[in-house]
Motif scaffolding. Structure first.
Motif, PDB file in Angstrom:
ATOM      1  N   THR A   1       0.830  -1.213   0.000  1.00  0.00           N
ATOM      2  CA  THR A   1       0.000   0.000   0.000  1.00  0.00           C
ATOM      3  C   THR A   1       0.866   1.267   0.000  1.00  0.00           C
ATOM      4  N   ASP A   2       2.096   1.188   0.550  1.00  0.00           N
ATOM      5  CA  ASP A   2       3.006   2.345   0.469  1.00  0.00           C
ATOM      6  C   ASP A   2       3.343   2.619  -0.999  1.00  0.00           C
ATOM      7  N   ILE A   3       3.574   1.538  -1.744  1.00  0.00           N
ATOM      8  CA  ILE A   3       3.898   1.674  -3.167  1.00  0.00           C
ATOM      9  C   ILE A   3       2.673   2.209  -3.922  1.00  0.00           C
ATOM     10  N   HIS A   4       1.500   1.691  -3.558  1.00  0.00           N
ATOM     11  CA  HIS A   4       0.249   2.194  -4.129  1.00  0.00           C
ATOM     12  C   HIS A   4       0.133   3.706  -3.944  1.00  0.00           C
ATOM     13  N   LYS A   5       0.409   4.153  -2.708  1.00  0.00           N
ATOM     14  CA  LYS A   5       0.303   5.584  -2.392  1.00  0.00           C
ATOM     15  C   LYS A   5       1.306   6.382  -3.212  1.00  0.00           C
ATOM     16  N   PHE A   6       2.537   5.863  -3.290  1.00  0.00           N
ATOM     17  CA  PHE A   6       3.601   6.536  -4.042  1.00  0.00           C
ATOM     18  C   PHE A   6       3.198   6.678  -5.508  1.00  0.00           C
ATOM     19  N   GLU A   7       2.421   5.726  -5.994  1.00  0.00           N
ATOM     20  CA  GLU A   7       2.013   5.772  -7.399  1.00  0.00           C
ATOM     21  C   GLU A   7       0.716   6.545  -7.603  1.00  0.00           C
ATOM     22  N   GLY A   8       0.280   7.221  -6.542  1.00  0.00           N
ATOM     23  CA  GLY A   8      -0.865   8.112  -6.670  1.00  0.00           C
ATOM     24  C   GLY A   8      -2.212   7.426  -6.520  1.00  0.00           C
ATOM     25  N   LYS A   9      -2.198   6.145  -6.091  1.00  0.00           N
ATOM     26  CA  LYS A   9      -3.468   5.460  -5.862  1.00  0.00           C
ATOM     27  C   LYS A   9      -3.765   5.477  -4.367  1.00  0.00           C
TER      28      LYS A   9
ATOM     29  N   ALA B   1      -5.757   2.023   2.035  1.00  0.00           N
ATOM     30  CA  ALA B   1      -7.009   1.700   2.720  1.00  0.00           C
ATOM     31  C   ALA B   1      -7.852   2.972   2.883  1.00  0.00           C
ATOM     32  N   SER B   2      -7.214   4.140   2.831  1.00  0.00           N
ATOM     33  CA  SER B   2      -7.912   5.423   2.947  1.00  0.00           C
ATOM     34  C   SER B   2      -7.395   6.357   1.855  1.00  0.00           C
ATOM     35  N   PRO B   3      -8.147   7.419   1.531  1.00  0.00           N
ATOM     36  CA  PRO B   3      -7.670   8.371   0.523  1.00  0.00           C
ATOM     37  C   PRO B   3      -6.330   8.998   0.932  1.00  0.00           C
ATOM     38  N   VAL B   4      -5.517   9.313  -0.067  1.00  0.00           N
ATOM     39  CA  VAL B   4      -4.171   9.835   0.199  1.00  0.00           C
ATOM     40  C   VAL B   4      -4.076  11.295  -0.214  1.00  0.00           C
ATOM     41  N   ILE B   5      -3.729  12.163   0.736  1.00  0.00           N
ATOM     42  CA  ILE B   5      -3.514  13.576   0.422  1.00  0.00           C
ATOM     43  C   ILE B   5      -2.103  13.947   0.863  1.00  0.00           C
ATOM     44  N   PRO B   6      -1.140  14.023  -0.094  1.00  0.00           N
ATOM     45  CA  PRO B   6       0.240  14.330   0.276  1.00  0.00           C
ATOM     46  C   PRO B   6       0.390  15.771   0.765  1.00  0.00           C
ATOM     47  N   PRO B   7       1.427  16.100   1.560  1.00  0.00           N
ATOM     48  CA  PRO B   7       2.488  15.178   1.974  1.00  0.00           C
ATOM     49  C   PRO B   7       2.063  14.273   3.132  1.00  0.00           C
ATOM     50  N   ILE B   8       2.435  13.010   3.047  1.00  0.00           N
ATOM     51  CA  ILE B   8       2.166  12.083   4.148  1.00  0.00           C
ATOM     52  C   ILE B   8       3.432  11.285   4.461  1.00  0.00           C
ATOM     53  N   ILE B   9       3.578  10.924   5.736  1.00  0.00           N
ATOM     54  CA  ILE B   9       4.686  10.048   6.121  1.00  0.00           C
ATOM     55  C   ILE B   9       4.272   8.624   5.771  1.00  0.00           C
ATOM     56  N   LEU B  10       5.158   7.892   5.123  1.00  0.00           N
ATOM     57  CA  LEU B  10       4.845   6.519   4.726  1.00  0.00           C
ATOM     58  C   LEU B  10       5.124   5.540   5.872  1.00  0.00           C
ATOM     59  N   GLY B  11       4.744   4.289   5.646  1.00  0.00           N
ATOM     60  CA  GLY B  11       5.046   3.223   6.605  1.00  0.00           C
ATOM     61  C   GLY B  11       3.956   3.046   7.645  1.00  0.00           C
ATOM     62  N   HIS B  12       3.678   1.783   7.973  1.00  0.00           N
ATOM     63  CA  HIS B  12       2.717   1.507   9.044  1.00  0.00           C
ATOM     64  C   HIS B  12       2.984   0.152   9.688  1.00  0.00           C
ATOM     65  N   GLU B  13       4.171  -0.406   9.430  1.00  0.00           N
ATOM     66  CA  GLU B  13       4.467  -1.747   9.962  1.00  0.00           C
ATOM     67  C   GLU B  13       5.723  -1.666  10.815  1.00  0.00           C
ATOM     68  N   CYS B  14       5.612  -1.045  11.987  1.00  0.00           N
ATOM     69  CA  CYS B  14       6.861  -0.777  12.706  1.00  0.00           C
ATOM     70  C   CYS B  14       6.961  -1.447  14.071  1.00  0.00           C
ATOM     71  N   SER B  15       8.209  -1.596  14.473  1.00  0.00           N
ATOM     72  CA  SER B  15       8.544  -2.121  15.794  1.00  0.00           C
ATOM     73  C   SER B  15       9.602  -1.198  16.385  1.00  0.00           C
ATOM     74  N   GLY B  16       9.812  -1.286  17.686  1.00  0.00           N
ATOM     75  CA  GLY B  16      10.835  -0.436  18.280  1.00  0.00           C
ATOM     76  C   GLY B  16      10.867  -0.547  19.789  1.00  0.00           C
ATOM     77  N   ILE B  17      11.459   0.474  20.407  1.00  0.00           N
ATOM     78  CA  ILE B  17      11.626   0.472  21.858  1.00  0.00           C
ATOM     79  C   ILE B  17      11.006   1.740  22.439  1.00  0.00           C
ATOM     80  N   VAL B  18      10.246   1.570  23.505  1.00  0.00           N
ATOM     81  CA  VAL B  18       9.589   2.708  24.158  1.00  0.00           C
ATOM     82  C   VAL B  18      10.651   3.583  24.823  1.00  0.00           C
ATOM     83  N   THR B  19      10.577   4.910  24.547  1.00  0.00           N
ATOM     84  CA  THR B  19      11.540   5.815  25.190  1.00  0.00           C
ATOM     85  C   THR B  19      10.867   6.739  26.201  1.00  0.00           C
TER      86      THR B  19
END
Ligand SMILES: [Zn+2]
Ligand SMILES: [Zn+2]
Length: 336
Positions: free
Chosen positions: A41-49, A52-70
């Motif tokens: 879906t990130d690639i979809h957004k990059f290609e202007g499609k 899961a929701s309408p895309v209005i740039p500029p938007i930060i990409l990515g939604h599959e993240c892991s990490g450490i609580v700071t």
């Protein structure tokens, strides 16, 4: 302090910008992102499609993240700095009529709360899941795609001993395949044109790996009970409906093009008593996704085609050099 964020800025352009970092408020958990998966879906957004929701740039990409609580906001109860976590990016308010029915994927206030192409994300506590030491943070970033796969499989309820066809061995297809294997299917057939991916399909537990011509023949020798389409092309979605057997369930999981509607022969579907399913996001499935990843019953390393830095993603979004081969993981801190 400043932090980096990878933006889709419209018209097939990507930019890493410096934006202010901040402290978490209320029930927000501040997560220093370790890894974020690149999603179709990130690639979809990059290609202007739309995703899961309408895309209005500029938007930060990515939604599959892991990490450490700071850091945690003053109302956070269950997390503390140092916790290893994965985030569910999809916010459900818990109050609207859909959330009240246990359908947060249709929440009236749904929006992304963990844009993982950035150094920090600030999801509310309800969207954060603890990850044990057993699970590498790179693999933990599969929690979101796997949670979507689990929802799709919850819908079609595979009965033991069934014959299952999976279209496409991208990262979603690879997860589907391994999950179907765990569900006790008697025959698993992967439809995939690329020889390298066919080989991977067999390694990951498929009984057959064939192309879209060969499947038509093979489908005559089994009654195909389930078809799971993970490509999203009109041609493969239409073929899914065609090769499905009597009383079959077809899950159209791949994100199709809204301007390319699928046509089907409803009479043929009637004679087979076909059930057609679609699957929207990941309601209440992230906990189980993390449990499965922790169990090490799924091989996620086999699916990863490259680990790239945030600054390398502009090139990758344009060429999809590695995305075509498997899952691209974006390295933020790169911690394990
Ligand atoms: Zn995704
Ligand atoms: Zn809601």
């Amino acid at each position: 302090m400043q932090m980096r964020a990878g933006y889709y800025t419209g018209d097939r352009t990507y930019e890493v910008r410096e934006i202010p970092d901040r402290e978490p408020e209320d029930d927000e958990v501040k997560i220093e992102v370790a890894w974020c998966g690149l999603c179709g879906t990130d690639i979809h957004k990059f290609e202007g499609k739309n995703g899961a929701s309408p895309v209005i740039p500029p938007i930060i990409l990515g939604h599959e993240c892991s990490g450490i609580v700071t850091a945690v906001g003053p109302k956070v109860k269950y997390f503390k700095p140092g916790d290893r976590v994965a985030a569910d990016p999809s916010y459900g308010c818990g109050k609207c009529s859909y959330c009240q029915q246990g359908l947060p994927n249709f929440c009236l206030e749904r929006h992304g709360v963990a844009k993982g192409f950035s150094d920090y994300v600030y999801p509310p506590e309800q969207n954060v899941y603890k990850v044990s030491e057993k699970l590498d943070l790179k693999n933990a970033a599969f929690a979101e795609p796997l949670s979507c796969v689990i929802h799709g499989l919850d819908l079609i309820q595979i009965r033991s001993g069934s014959a299952v066809v999976i279209y496409g061995l991208g990262s979603i297809g690879s997860l589907m395949l391994q999950m179907v294997k765990l569900s006790g299917a008697s025959v698993i057939i992967v439809v995939e044109r690329e020889k390298e991916k066919q080989k991977l399909a067999l390694e990951l537990g498929a009984d057959y790996a064939v192309d879209d011509k060969e499947i038509e023949k093979l489908a005559e020798t089994f009654n195909i009970d389930y078809v799971i389409e993970c490509i999203g092309l009109k041609a493969t979605m239409e073929q899914s409906l065609k090769i499905a057997g009597k009383n079959a369930r077809v899950l159209l999981f791949g994100l199709g093009d809204p301007d390319e509607p699928v046509s089907m022969n409803q009479f043929e579907a009637y004679t087979k008593e076909l059930s057609i399913y679609t699957s929207y996001l990941n309601p209440n499935t992230t906990k189980r996704a993390v449990a499965l990843l922790e169990s090490r019953k799924l091989d996620t390393d086999a699916i990863i085609s490259a680990s790239l830095d945030l600054e390398e993603m502009g090139e990758e979004l344009k060429t999809q050099k590695y995305a075509k081969k498997g899952k691209v993981m974006v390295r933020l801190t790169g911690k394990h």
